[in-house]
Scaffold this active site. Sequence first.
Site, PDB file in Angstrom:
ATOM      1  N   ASP A 123       0.849  -1.187   0.000  1.00 38.96           N
ATOM      2  CA  ASP A 123       0.000   0.000   0.000  1.00 38.96           C
ATOM      3  C   ASP A 123       0.887   1.241   0.000  1.00 38.96           C
ATOM      4  OD1 ASP A 123      -2.367   1.432   0.042  1.00 38.96           O
ATOM      5  OD2 ASP A 123      -2.598   1.331   2.213  1.00 38.96           O
ATOM      6  N   HIS A 130      -4.013  13.928   0.417  1.00 38.58           N
ATOM      7  CA  HIS A 130      -4.271  13.143   1.630  1.00 38.58           C
ATOM      8  C   HIS A 130      -3.072  13.225   2.580  1.00 38.58           C
ATOM      9  CE1 HIS A 130      -5.437   9.797   4.264  1.00 38.58           C
ATOM     10  NE2 HIS A 130      -4.253   9.251   4.014  1.00 38.58           N
ATOM     11  N   GLU A 196     -10.823   4.218   3.000  1.00 36.95           N
ATOM     12  CA  GLU A 196      -9.852   4.987   2.225  1.00 36.95           C
ATOM     13  C   GLU A 196     -10.128   4.751   0.747  1.00 36.95           C
ATOM     14  OE1 GLU A 196      -6.047   5.883   4.967  1.00 36.95           O
ATOM     15  OE2 GLU A 196      -5.844   4.076   3.766  1.00 36.95           O
ATOM     16  N   GLU A 198      -9.069   4.391  -2.706  1.00 37.76           N
ATOM     17  CA  GLU A 198      -7.815   4.118  -3.404  1.00 37.76           C
ATOM     18  C   GLU A 198      -8.100   3.373  -4.704  1.00 37.76           C
ATOM     19  OE1 GLU A 198      -4.672   2.444  -1.026  1.00 37.76           O
ATOM     20  OE2 GLU A 198      -5.403   3.336   0.836  1.00 37.76           O
ATOM     21  N   ASP A 230      -9.213   0.621   1.535  1.00 37.00           N
ATOM     22  CA  ASP A 230      -8.321   0.138   2.589  1.00 37.00           C
ATOM     23  C   ASP A 230      -8.913   0.554   3.938  1.00 37.00           C
ATOM     24  OD1 ASP A 230      -6.016  -1.116   3.533  1.00 37.00           O
ATOM     25  OD2 ASP A 230      -4.971   0.792   3.712  1.00 37.00           O
ATOM     26  N   ARG A 234      -8.765   4.314  12.907  1.00 36.54           N
ATOM     27  CA  ARG A 234      -7.860   5.455  13.156  1.00 36.54           C
ATOM     28  C   ARG A 234      -7.338   5.517  14.577  1.00 36.54           C
ATOM     29  NH1 ARG A 234      -6.289   6.471   8.142  1.00 36.54           N
ATOM     30  NH2 ARG A 234      -8.077   6.848   6.782  1.00 36.54           N
ATOM     31  N   GLN A 237      -4.679   2.957  14.882  1.00 35.73           N
ATOM     32  CA  GLN A 237      -3.510   3.414  14.131  1.00 35.73           C
ATOM     33  C   GLN A 237      -2.684   4.436  14.912  1.00 35.73           C
ATOM     34  OE1 GLN A 237      -4.641   4.863  10.253  1.00 35.73           O
ATOM     35  NE2 GLN A 237      -2.559   5.390   9.635  1.00 35.73           N
ATOM     36  N   LYS A 250      -4.963  -1.607   9.842  1.00 36.88           N
ATOM     37  CA  LYS A 250      -5.187  -1.725   8.405  1.00 36.88           C
ATOM     38  C   LYS A 250      -5.355  -3.164   7.946  1.00 36.88           C
ATOM     39  CE  LYS A 250      -3.910   2.605   7.129  1.00 36.88           C
ATOM     40  NZ  LYS A 250      -4.634   3.435   6.152  1.00 36.88           N
ATOM     41  N   THR A 254      -9.550  -5.356   3.488  1.00 37.33           N
ATOM     42  CA  THR A 254      -9.314  -4.454   2.359  1.00 37.33           C
ATOM     43  C   THR A 254     -10.215  -4.948   1.234  1.00 37.33           C
ATOM     44  OG1 THR A 254      -7.009  -4.160   3.034  1.00 37.33           O
ATOM     45  CG2 THR A 254      -7.560  -3.557   0.765  1.00 37.33           C
ATOM     46  N   GLU A 361     -10.514  12.857   6.907  1.00 33.01           N
ATOM     47  CA  GLU A 361     -10.363  14.178   6.298  1.00 33.01           C
ATOM     48  C   GLU A 361     -11.718  14.883   6.158  1.00 33.01           C
ATOM     49  OE1 GLU A 361      -8.085  11.831   3.320  1.00 33.01           O
ATOM     50  OE2 GLU A 361      -7.293  13.814   2.817  1.00 33.01           O
TER      51      GLU A 361
END
Lengths: 411, 411
Positions: A123, A130, A196, A198, A230, A234, A237, A250, A254, A361
């Site tokens: 990844d 971002h 996420e 992606e 993904d 948070r 993390q 993570k 996925t 975000e």
Amino acid sequence: MTIPSSITSWIPVPESSDFPIQNLPMGWATLPSGFSSPVTRIGDTIVAVGDLVNHGLLPPELAKVRAGWTALTKAELAQLRETLMNLYRSESEPYAELIQIETLLPLDQVILHTPVSIPAFVDFYSGIHHASNVGKMFRPDQPPLLPNYRHLPVGYNGRASSVVVSGTPIRRPKGQTKAPNDENPTFGPTKEMDFELEVGFFLHSGNAMGEPIEIELAEEHILGIVLVNDWSARDVQRWEYQPLGPFLAKSFGTTVSPWVIALDALEPFRVSGPDQEPAVLPHLKASTVGHFDIQLEVSLQPNGSEEASLLCQSNTKHLYWSFSQQLAHQTSNGTPTEAGDLYASGTISGPDEGSYGSMLELTWKGTKPITIQGQTRTFLEDGDTLTLRGFAQGDGYRIGFGEASGTVLPA
Amino acid sequence: MTIPSSITSWIPVPESSDFPIQNLPMGWATLPSGFSSPVTRIGDTIVAVGDLVNHGLLPPELAKVRAGWTALTKAELAQLRETLMNLYRSESEPYAELIQIETLLPLDQVILHTPVSIPAFVDFYSGIHHASNVGKMFRPDQPPLLPNYRHLPVGYNGRASSVVVSGTPIRRPKGQTKAPNDENPTFGPTKEMDFELEVGFFLHSGNAMGEPIEIELAEEHILGIVLVNDWSARDVQRWEYQPLGPFLAKSFGTTVSPWVIALDALEPFRVSGPDQEPAVLPHLKASTVGHFDIQLEVSLQPNGSEEASLLCQSNTKHLYWSFSQQLAHQTSNGTPTEAGDLYASGTISGPDEGSYGSMLELTWKGTKPITIQGQTRTFLEDGDTLTLRGFAQGDGYRIGFGEASGTVLPA
């Protein structure tokens, strides 16, 4: 081969379908017979490519596609695209009965799987808006981008075992978290479940240990592109990631879309990426345009709602690093790779608030809740269904990716 | 099953051999016949376990070992150990001819491979003295351990594709580096090639997605232990690792010893690990002693020298986190795992300078060069051969690991 926009199919293709005959994506499915097979899709019709072999409709040298898309060489994949185009183009309609209608199936009669088996997953972090937003949130007293960001495609090894196909529910993970003012951490369901936005590419072929893939040859190693969500926790993390990077935040799931879109189909949509300044080192410098204009959008169907609402819109052209640069970088130390290896881009946020590709975000660390169909969200709740979509818009047709969708299950 | 120390074998076992009949390690080899087979080792003699099946010397239910060690259940693996013990114990010598001497081979007639195939690789950071030393070097103005260190086993996903068996040469990787005073990075061979003294465990069986492995059941999922050298490029690591952790600095090669040592063989060598203070959360709390007293040593044969010299000595008992805690943590978020997955411990430094498990620590970032057989070293040079060894010392016998060795090739 890229199929001209003028070609149409005798298989019905709804207006604005992601899957005109120009697309011919690569998928893998369990058929009503119980057998699994490579499949492609025109409109809402599945073509059982393995069955075409049984009916003698493919050249014998392409029969090995039954073992997997990457069993064919790149030249053979192009030959297969041409064969499929000739079978299903409008001009072939008079022969439709000969083209064995039983190899065609309604979409809802097959079970789609990940399009290839996935030995490894990398990844990246190539969405510069971002990375910049994350920097502003978590290191407010420093420049938003770290010094290495514009010199190499920052990335890390992810967990291939938890990559699942669109439609697979994702269980909210438990994990260890610590609020800044708590003395000790606690263990329990994440309170900051996120997505996420992606995209990713699968390898068509790998390299031997110690033999890097040169950037000018990188696209020859790429099978095609998929959407990638993904999923991230948070709070987990934040507590775990120093000093060795994201790990359990993570690795619990996925989601990929079920259709690999060939670079051949995306050829008309190449665009220059952002200016790379300072200039990159020679091993990351490509002589060809390596970005693509793929429009992306994310929608959320909140728990209990009948409908989904748009959360954000973005575009792959916002990626700072191209797919070729990512692959050349990752093998530059001689790491061996294999067919089926998955490389995700990192979250593709655009420059504006409406284009941010994560709840982190969109709600700015949860400080600016958003309202979706009368429900307030900072992060994702149990029962929420999150869906990524993407397409490249051509003149009168689109090359679409379908969707990468998942519903959050309670912990 | 643990084989009593009083048992001896009719196969010659040199004094201080790593491989008395109490060990019976699990390996995989290409035999002179060209076939590959599960193998074990007594002294310097290889037992072709697959051939024992052909000669009817194993119970039929164990024949599936030919597909791989993890094809047997844990109970069947114990049954296999007992069968091997009975075939090769001294009391069976009168029947030696019946026990098909052709299933025995000199060590140098087989080619050893990684003992299992390895779907995934996780690397922890559980050597507390190493983590503390790295903290002192790179964050001198902060406490040496980060706040999360004593609460969870910090780790990251490594690269399974570059895990190789002892004896495989390792090519010095190229990579991007930047000296603190340089304006821009450069790309070239690493100048800081390092080793890491680690051990690792292979999974015997995995878990389904969303179903964590409880700590009390963790050892049931472990096949056994190997030595691991996680080769590292320190200058590459320093430049790339923020914010997502080590990537290309670690993915170019990881060496494992060819013999998996069963937990059964290590049973007599259980010891308590370091006191865990503050107390760990309940999901990481085990009711049994989960550390092992395994002596470790590293030797270096400098380029051009005929002999190797001892670099350092350490012990697995210095690990802060046990294998069970590592596995319970890594699956606590529901990550699915598989038989053959490899988990490395992180660098196992002891408290003293002579016990540091990397050049980074032994030469303190290269500031204190060491002299080996008249040659000065800060990091490893081309042609250097680095070898890890390990053993648990019993009363009159040792359970050894053999070696994990590799020679550095020029970039």
